[in-house]
Design an enzyme around this catalytic site. Structure first.
Site, PDB file in Angstrom:
ATOM      1  N   ARG A  88       0.783  -0.725  -0.026  1.00  0.00           N
ATOM      2  CA  ARG A  88       0.114  -0.068  -0.329  1.00  0.00           C
ATOM      3  C   ARG A  88       0.563   0.755   0.425  1.00  0.00           C
ATOM      4  NH1 ARG A  88      -3.248  -2.375  -1.474  1.00  0.00           N
ATOM      5  NH2 ARG A  88      -5.405  -2.670  -1.307  1.00  0.00           N
TER       6      ARG A  88
ATOM      7  N   HIS B 110      -1.517  -0.070 -10.066  1.00  0.00           N
ATOM      8  CA  HIS B 110      -2.109  -0.352  -8.733  1.00  0.00           C
ATOM      9  C   HIS B 110      -2.440  -2.511  -9.176  1.00  0.00           C
ATOM     10  CE1 HIS B 110      -3.985  -0.891  -5.005  1.00  0.00           C
ATOM     11  NE2 HIS B 110      -3.574  -2.053  -5.024  1.00  0.00           N
TER      12      HIS B 110
HETATM   13  P1  NDP Z   1      -2.562 -10.796   5.171  1.00  0.00           P
HETATM   14  O1  NDP Z   1      -3.744  -9.707   6.294  1.00  0.00           O
HETATM   15  O2  NDP Z   1      -2.848 -12.206   4.949  1.00  0.00           O
HETATM   16  O3  NDP Z   1      -1.208 -10.557   6.410  1.00  0.00           O
HETATM   17  C1  NDP Z   1      -0.815  -9.691   6.363  1.00  0.00           C
HETATM   18  C2  NDP Z   1       0.964  -9.686   7.308  1.00  0.00           C
HETATM   19  O4  NDP Z   1       1.367  -8.346   7.336  1.00  0.00           O
HETATM   20  C3  NDP Z   1       0.626 -10.244   8.486  1.00  0.00           C
HETATM   21  O5  NDP Z   1       2.398 -11.711   8.199  1.00  0.00           O
HETATM   22  C4  NDP Z   1       1.063  -9.366   9.571  1.00  0.00           C
HETATM   23  O6  NDP Z   1       1.474 -10.039  10.256  1.00  0.00           O
HETATM   24  C5  NDP Z   1       1.529  -8.114   8.952  1.00  0.00           C
HETATM   25  N1  NDP Z   1       1.193  -7.282   9.246  1.00  0.00           N
HETATM   26  C6  NDP Z   1       0.089  -6.430   9.671  1.00  0.00           C
HETATM   27  N2  NDP Z   1       0.354  -5.760  10.235  1.00  0.00           N
HETATM   28  C7  NDP Z   1       1.740  -5.656  11.261  1.00  0.00           C
HETATM   29  C8  NDP Z   1       2.818  -4.869  11.869  1.00  0.00           C
HETATM   30  N3  NDP Z   1       1.891  -3.803  12.825  1.00  0.00           N
HETATM   31  N4  NDP Z   1       3.847  -5.096  11.831  1.00  0.00           N
HETATM   32  C9  NDP Z   1       4.372  -6.275  10.960  1.00  0.00           C
HETATM   33  N5  NDP Z   1       3.816  -6.729  10.646  1.00  0.00           N
HETATM   34  C10 NDP Z   1       2.654  -6.024  10.346  1.00  0.00           C
HETATM   35  O7  NDP Z   1      -2.423  -9.925   3.966  1.00  0.00           O
HETATM   36  P2  NDP Z   1      -2.137 -10.160   2.378  1.00  0.00           P
HETATM   37  O8  NDP Z   1      -0.995 -11.272   2.612  1.00  0.00           O
HETATM   38  O9  NDP Z   1      -3.693 -11.003   2.197  1.00  0.00           O
HETATM   39  O10 NDP Z   1      -1.978  -8.863   1.736  1.00  0.00           O
HETATM   40  C11 NDP Z   1      -1.577  -7.739   2.307  1.00  0.00           C
HETATM   41  C12 NDP Z   1      -1.364  -6.355   1.054  1.00  0.00           C
HETATM   42  O11 NDP Z   1      -0.305  -6.895   0.164  1.00  0.00           O
HETATM   43  C13 NDP Z   1      -2.910  -6.154   1.123  1.00  0.00           C
HETATM   44  O12 NDP Z   1      -3.491  -5.654   2.987  1.00  0.00           O
HETATM   45  C14 NDP Z   1      -2.813  -5.396   0.345  1.00  0.00           C
HETATM   46  O13 NDP Z   1      -2.952  -3.828   1.176  1.00  0.00           O
HETATM   47  C15 NDP Z   1      -2.065  -5.731   0.013  1.00  0.00           C
HETATM   48  N6  NDP Z   1      -1.985  -6.093  -2.177  1.00  0.00           N
HETATM   49  C16 NDP Z   1      -2.272  -5.434  -2.973  1.00  0.00           C
HETATM   50  C17 NDP Z   1      -2.369  -5.979  -4.270  1.00  0.00           C
HETATM   51  C18 NDP Z   1      -2.084  -5.214  -5.422  1.00  0.00           C
HETATM   52  O14 NDP Z   1      -2.273  -5.695  -6.443  1.00  0.00           O
HETATM   53  N7  NDP Z   1      -0.931  -4.092  -5.274  1.00  0.00           N
HETATM   54  C19 NDP Z   1      -3.340  -6.870  -4.264  1.00  0.00           C
HETATM   55  C20 NDP Z   1      -2.953  -7.518  -2.895  1.00  0.00           C
HETATM   56  C21 NDP Z   1      -2.989  -7.954  -2.074  1.00  0.00           C
HETATM   57  P3  NDP Z   1       1.150 -11.362  11.076  1.00  0.00           P
HETATM   58  O15 NDP Z   1       1.175 -12.439  10.465  1.00  0.00           O
HETATM   59  O16 NDP Z   1       1.650 -11.649  12.658  1.00  0.00           O
HETATM   60  O17 NDP Z   1      -0.506 -10.771  11.395  1.00  0.00           O
END
Ligand code: NDP
Length: 311
Positions: free
Chosen positions: A223, A275
């Site tokens: 993001r 995007h």
């Molecule tokens: P998930 O919700 O499955 O995973 C999020 C990850 O981020 C987890 O490992 C989580 O940790 C970690 N995380 C969240 N907050 C923190 C923090 N404060 N500090 C450290 N680690 C943190 O998301 P996805 O993997 O499915 O997707 C990730 C992002 O990718 C989406 O939210 C979206 O913004 C982006 N995206 C972009 C796309 C594009 O086309 N550009 C398409 C799809 C997604 P934990 O495992 O410990 O909870």
């Protein structure tokens, strides 16, 4: 049972859902108000406020993407309805392709060849040893963990960072401030696949970017809010005065579409994509929507998103 969907190509989703899930009455958000009201479920991507506000008996909301940042900021979102999001649903593979392309772009000097081509310069660049090219991945969720595994299988040393401790084969999994420092201190390519939450906003600021090795590159398909864009520009420097960082491949921005006069468009060491890293694949997503609704109907406990954490 009534399901209302809202996404760019709603009609296509409606047709596919009607075929795969004949038990449900599937409407799009373009249906007349008295028909689309009283839905049991919404399956939405960037839903308009009124669609959320006019519902009175929702049992669940399914976010038709991995990022719930837009949904959570939409006025009228009911606070007592469980929300689930797509988990991987085919996006992991698309994202892994995008990230591997980005890593190879810098690892195999495609950025330098593009510059050389402008002056017809025939100059092969050295290929570093892959083992000396650690890739750091912020975010090890459904998509991030897929990407981390893919990069590891491609032969790169991979360090990953998440909120909680994890174990992923072939990946050095880190967490906490110390873990982030270790990752930033080593990553030749830094990949950000974190969600947009209050805790991740601006996580890559000038101080953190300065911890990356000299000549590192940044790949952000997560993001736009994750990176302080001015700090990134400062760290990249200018054509005649290169900075600490070598380049960036950016798919997401603080403002989208990226304004036409934004300096990132013009920067010689930045590749901008609109995007498009991992669009939601229809068939995989529909299977997941149907599985979610069946689980809701069966009263199963689902992995819902946490509005407090923002993901
Ligand atoms: P998930 O919700 O499955 O995973 C999020 C990850 O981020 C987890 O490992 C989580 O940790 C970690 N995380 C969240 N907050 C923190 C923090 N404060 N500090 C450290 N680690 C943190 O998301 P996805 O993997 O499915 O997707 C990730 C992002 O990718 C989406 O939210 C979206 O913004 C982006 N995206 C972009 C796309 C594009 O086309 N550009 C398409 C799809 C997604 P934990 O495992 O410990 O909870």
């Amino acid at each position: 049972m009534k399901l209302v969907i809202h996404i760019d190509d709603s009609a296509q989703w409606q047709a596919a859902l009607e075929k795969a899930f004949p038990q449900a009455t599937v409407l799009t958000s373009n249906a007349p108000e008295d028909e689309r009201k009283n839905a049991d479920y919404l399956a939405v991507w960037k839903a308009p406020e009124h669609l959320l506000q006019e519902q009175s008996q929702l049992k669940g909301i399914i976010n038709l993407g991995a990022g719930v940042d837009y949904l959570l900021k939409t006025p009228g979102l009911p606070s007592d309805v469980p929300i689930v999001k797509l988990r991987d649903a085919g996006m992991g593979e698309l994202m892994a392709d995008y990230v591997l392309y980005g890593v190879l772009h810098f690892y195999r000097s495609m950025d330098r060849y593009a510059t050389q081509q402008q002056s017809a310069t025939w100059q092969p660049q050295a290929v570093p040893d892959k083992t000396q090219w650690p890739v750091g991945i912020l975010g090890l969720g459904a998509i991030g963990s897929y990407v981390a595994t893919h990069l590891s299988q491609a032969g790169f040393p991979v360090l990953g960072w998440s909120r909680s401790a994890k174990q992923i084969s072939g990946v050095r999994c880190l967490h906490g401030d110390e873990g982030l420092d270790e990752l930033l201190g080593q990553a030749q390519s830094l990949v950000t696949i974190l969600p947009d939450t209050p805790a991740t906003e601006g996580i890559l600021n000038a101080e953190q970017l300065a911890k990356l090795p000299e000549g590192a590159s940044v790949i952000n398909p997560g993001r736009g809010s994750l990176i302080d864009e001015q700090a990134l520009l400062d760290a990249l420097g200018e054509a005649n005065k290169p900075g600490h960082l070598r380049g960036a491949l950016l798919d997401v921005f603080c403002e989208e579409p990226l304004p036409t006069n934004h300096p990132l468009w013009q920067h010689p060491n930045v590749v901008v994509t609109p995007h498009m890293a991992a669009p939601t694949p229809l068939n995989d997503a529909i299977d997941q929507v149907i599985a979610y609704i069946k689980a809701f109907e069966a009263g199963e406990t689902l992995a819902t998103i946490s509005p407090a954490s923002g993901y």
